[in-house]
Design a protein around this motif. Structure first.
Motif, PDB file in Angstrom:
ATOM      1  N   VAL A 175       0.759  -1.265  -0.109  1.00 20.79           N
ATOM      2  CA  VAL A 175       0.241  -0.078  -0.041  1.00 20.79           C
ATOM      3  C   VAL A 175       0.744   1.418  -0.006  1.00 20.79           C
ATOM      4  O   VAL A 175       2.061   1.521   0.623  1.00 20.79           O
ATOM      5  N   ALA A 176       0.505   2.420  -0.770  1.00 20.53           N
ATOM      6  CA  ALA A 176       1.179   3.496  -1.025  1.00 20.53           C
ATOM      7  C   ALA A 176       0.261   4.656  -0.395  1.00 20.53           C
ATOM      8  O   ALA A 176      -0.912   4.730  -1.040  1.00 20.53           O
ATOM      9  N   GLU A 177       0.435   5.495   0.712  1.00 23.74           N
ATOM     10  CA  GLU A 177      -0.213   6.760   1.108  1.00 23.74           C
ATOM     11  C   GLU A 177       0.762   7.873   0.527  1.00 23.74           C
ATOM     12  O   GLU A 177       1.692   8.290   0.979  1.00 23.74           O
ATOM     13  N   LEU A 178       0.033   8.449  -0.451  1.00 31.36           N
ATOM     14  CA  LEU A 178       0.980   9.618  -1.210  1.00 31.36           C
ATOM     15  C   LEU A 178       0.445  10.944  -0.729  1.00 31.36           C
ATOM     16  O   LEU A 178      -0.632  11.237  -0.703  1.00 31.36           O
ATOM     17  N   GLY A 179       1.201  11.682  -0.257  1.00 24.94           N
ATOM     18  CA  GLY A 179       1.320  13.081   0.445  1.00 24.94           C
ATOM     19  C   GLY A 179       0.623  12.952   1.819  1.00 24.94           C
ATOM     20  O   GLY A 179      -0.259  13.485   2.198  1.00 24.94           O
ATOM     21  N   CYS A 180       1.506  12.014   2.463  1.00 24.87           N
ATOM     22  CA  CYS A 180       1.038  11.753   3.847  1.00 24.87           C
ATOM     23  C   CYS A 180       1.218  12.725   4.563  1.00 24.87           C
ATOM     24  O   CYS A 180       0.557  12.735   5.948  1.00 24.87           O
ATOM     25  N   SER A 181       2.042  13.446   4.644  1.00 26.04           N
ATOM     26  CA  SER A 181       2.373  14.735   5.720  1.00 26.04           C
ATOM     27  C   SER A 181       2.510  14.100   6.773  1.00 26.04           C
ATOM     28  O   SER A 181       3.227  13.154   7.076  1.00 26.04           O
ATOM     29  N   VAL A 183      -3.354   2.200  -3.839  1.00 25.02           N
ATOM     30  CA  VAL A 183      -2.862   3.622  -3.468  1.00 25.02           C
ATOM     31  C   VAL A 183      -3.903   4.513  -2.891  1.00 25.02           C
ATOM     32  O   VAL A 183      -5.096   4.673  -3.551  1.00 25.02           O
ATOM     33  N   HIS A 184      -3.449   5.537  -2.208  1.00 22.65           N
ATOM     34  CA  HIS A 184      -4.565   6.173  -1.228  1.00 22.65           C
ATOM     35  C   HIS A 184      -3.699   7.558  -1.270  1.00 22.65           C
ATOM     36  O   HIS A 184      -2.713   7.742  -0.975  1.00 22.65           O
ATOM     37  N   SER A 185      -4.550   8.625  -1.579  1.00 20.20           N
ATOM     38  CA  SER A 185      -4.165  10.184  -1.264  1.00 20.20           C
ATOM     39  C   SER A 185      -5.083  10.990  -1.108  1.00 20.20           C
ATOM     40  O   SER A 185      -6.402  10.912  -1.688  1.00 20.20           O
ATOM     41  N   SER A 186      -5.250  11.849   0.082  1.00 18.50           N
ATOM     42  CA  SER A 186      -6.143  12.618   0.365  1.00 18.50           C
ATOM     43  C   SER A 186      -5.857  14.224   0.129  1.00 18.50           C
ATOM     44  O   SER A 186      -4.622  14.329   1.076  1.00 18.50           O
ATOM     45  N   TYR A 187      -6.274  15.253  -0.101  1.00 19.22           N
ATOM     46  CA  TYR A 187      -5.844  16.511   0.038  1.00 19.22           C
ATOM     47  C   TYR A 187      -4.300  16.887  -0.524  1.00 19.22           C
ATOM     48  O   TYR A 187      -3.797  17.520   0.310  1.00 19.22           O
ATOM     49  N   SER A 188      -3.821  16.166  -1.465  1.00 18.75           N
ATOM     50  CA  SER A 188      -2.448  16.397  -1.758  1.00 18.75           C
ATOM     51  C   SER A 188      -2.633  16.555  -3.454  1.00 18.75           C
ATOM     52  O   SER A 188      -1.534  17.410  -3.976  1.00 18.75           O
ATOM     53  N   LEU A 189      -3.459  15.931  -4.334  1.00 16.84           N
ATOM     54  CA  LEU A 189      -3.141  16.214  -5.783  1.00 16.84           C
ATOM     55  C   LEU A 189      -3.571  17.615  -6.234  1.00 16.84           C
ATOM     56  O   LEU A 189      -3.480  17.830  -7.436  1.00 16.84           O
TER      57      LEU A 189
END
Length: 370
Positions: free
Chosen positions: A55-61, A152-158
Motif C-alpha cells: 500500500v502507498a499513502e501519497l502526500g502523507c504529511s 494507493v490512497h491520497s487525500s488533499y494532496s493532488l
C-alpha cells in the motif's frame, strides 16, 4: 519558487503545526471512508491468499491523519480474512510518501508507536507483520518498482502542482485564480494541472498491479468555472490580508505581484477527462462532497464559552497558516507573519458570519486495467 523543495506543511507539534491543524482533512477522510473501504475490500478479494499486501499513502504529511487510512486498511483486511476463513493475514507493506521537506521524523518517533499499540489492542497479536517505510519524493515521478502496489490512497494532496504555472505575470494582486484573473492565467493553471495529473497517472500505472486500486480525494469544485468562488475564495481573502501588509509597507508590492499559489482545484469532469485520456485506469466511482470551513475547528461549546464567528475565523486562519506558511516565508522572507494571519482571521470571521463557506472535495476510485 522550487515547489518540490519548498512545499511542506508546518512540522512539529506546536500551535501552528499541521499536526494540530488538520482536523478538516481528517473529517474529509471520514467522509470518503465508504469508498476507501469498498476499494480495499475488492483488492483483498482479488489477491486471494497472497502473502503480502503493498500500500502507498501519497502526500502523507505528518500528524494524526498520516496513519489513519493505514490503520483502517489493516482492520478491514483482518475482518475480511476472518470472515473468509483464512488462517493467516498477509504481510502489510505500507509506504508513506511526501516531499523531502516533510517532517518524517515525527511520524516514526511519535505516530508509529501509537499505530502499533492501537492495532495490537484492537486486533490482538495475530494481525500479521506490518512494515512501514518513508518514501520521500514527488509523486509526479516514479516512486516504486514496477507492478508492486496493490492499493494507493491520497487525500488533499493532488491539488498541489509540481510548479507554479508560467505566464502569471499579469495576475498582479491575485495570488491564485480569481474572478479578476485574465483568461490566460486560468488557462495556464489548467494546462499545468493536465500535465501534472497525466504524469501522476502514468507513473502510478507502471507501479500498480493489474486489478490494483487507487482512491484519490482532491480539493476541487463543482462548477466548471475554474475561478469560481467555491474553490478560490479562501486564497482571495488571504490576498486581501497581504494587500493590507503592502499598504503598511511591511512587504513590497512587487513581491506580492510575483507570488502565486501552486495549486489547482479540478472539477469532476476535468478529473474524469484526464483519467480517460491517460487510459490505464477504469473509474469505479467519482463523487463530490462538501465540508464547511468551520470544520477546521472542533466546534465544541463549554459552559464558559460559545463558539463564535471569531473562533471559526481563527481556526481557519491557523489551518491555512499550517499549509501556506512555508511558501510565504520562502517568497517574502521573514516578516510579520503573525500580523498577517491575525488580520486574515478577522477577514475570515467577517465573511463566515455572512456567507455559506465550504470546501468542495472530488473523490475518484479507480482500478488498474488488465
Amino acid at each position: 519558487m522550487e515547489v518540490e523543495r519548498v512545499l511542506h506543511m508546518n512540522g512539529g507539534l506546536g500551535e501552528i503545526s499541521y499536526a494540530n491543524n488538520s482536523l478538516v482533512q481528517r473529517k474529509v477522510i471520514s467522509l470518503t471512508k465508504a469508498i476507501t473501504e469498498e476499494a480495499i475490500s475488492e483488492v483483498y478479494s482479488s489477491i486471494g491468499g497472497s502473502k503480502s499486501l503493498c500500500v502507498a499513502e501519497l502526500g502523507c504529511s505528518t500528524g494524526p491523519n498520516t496513519l489513519f487510512v493505514a490503520a483502517e486498511l489493516v482492520k478491514i483486511v483482518h475482518k475480511l480474512s476472518r470472515k473468509q476463513g483464512h488462517d493467516q493475514l498477509p504481510e502489510f507493506q505500507i509506504h508513506l510518501n511526501d516531499l523531502p521537506g516533510n517532517d518524517f521524523n515525527s511520524i516514526f518517533l511519535s505516530l508509529l508507536p501509537l499505530f502499533q499499540v492501537e492495532l495490537l489492542q484492537e486486533l490482538g497479536p495475530g494481525f500479521g507483520p506490518c512494515f512501514l517505510s518513508a518514501v520521500p519524493g514527488s509523486f509526479y515521478g516514479r516512486l516504486f518498482p514496477a507492478k508492486t502496489l496493490h492499493f494507493v490512497h491520497s487525500s488533499y494532496s493532488l491539488m498541489w502542482l509540481s510548479k507554479v504555472p508560467e505566464g502569471l505575470e499579469v495576475n498582479k494582486d491575485n495570488i491564485y485564480m480569481a474572478s479578476t484573473s485574465p483568461a490566460n492565467v486560468i488557462n495556464a493553471y489548467y494546462e499545468q494541472f493536465q500535465r501534472d495529473f497525466s504524469t501522476f497517472l502514468k507513473c502510478r500505472s507502471e507501479e500498480v498491479v493489474e486489478g490494483g486500486r487507487m482512491v484519490l480525494t482532491i480539493l476541487g469544485r463543482k462548477s466548471e468555472n475554474a475561478s469560481a468562488k467555491e474553490c478560490c475564495y479562501i486564497w482571495e481573502l488571504l490576498a486581501l490580508s497581504l494587500k493590507e501588509m503592502v499598504s503598511q509597507g511591511v512587504i513590497e508590492e512587487e513581491k506580492l505581484h510575483s507570488f502565486n499559489i501552486p495549486q489547482y482545484t479540478p472539477s469532476p469532469a476535468e478529473v474524469k477527462m484526464e483519467v480517460e485520456k491517460e487510459g490505464s485506469f477504469t473509474i469505479n466511482r467519482l463523487e463530490v462532497s462538501e465540508i464547511t470551513w468551520a470544520s477546521c475547528g472542533n466546534g465544541f461549546c463549554t459552559q464558559d464559552h460559545l463558539v463564535t464567528a471569531d473562533d471559526h475565523g481563527y481556526n481557519v486562519a491557523k489551518c491555512m497558516r499550517s499549509v501556506a506558511e512555508p511558501l510565504l516565508v520562502e517568497h517574502f522572507g521573514q516578516f510579520e507573519i503573525d500580523k498577517l494571519f491575525d488580520n486574515y482571521s478577522k477577514i475570515l470571521s467577517d465573511r463566515m458570519s455572512k456567507e455559506d463557506t465550504k470546501f468542495i472535495n472530488v473523490t475518484v476510485s479507480m482500478t488498474r486495467r488488465q
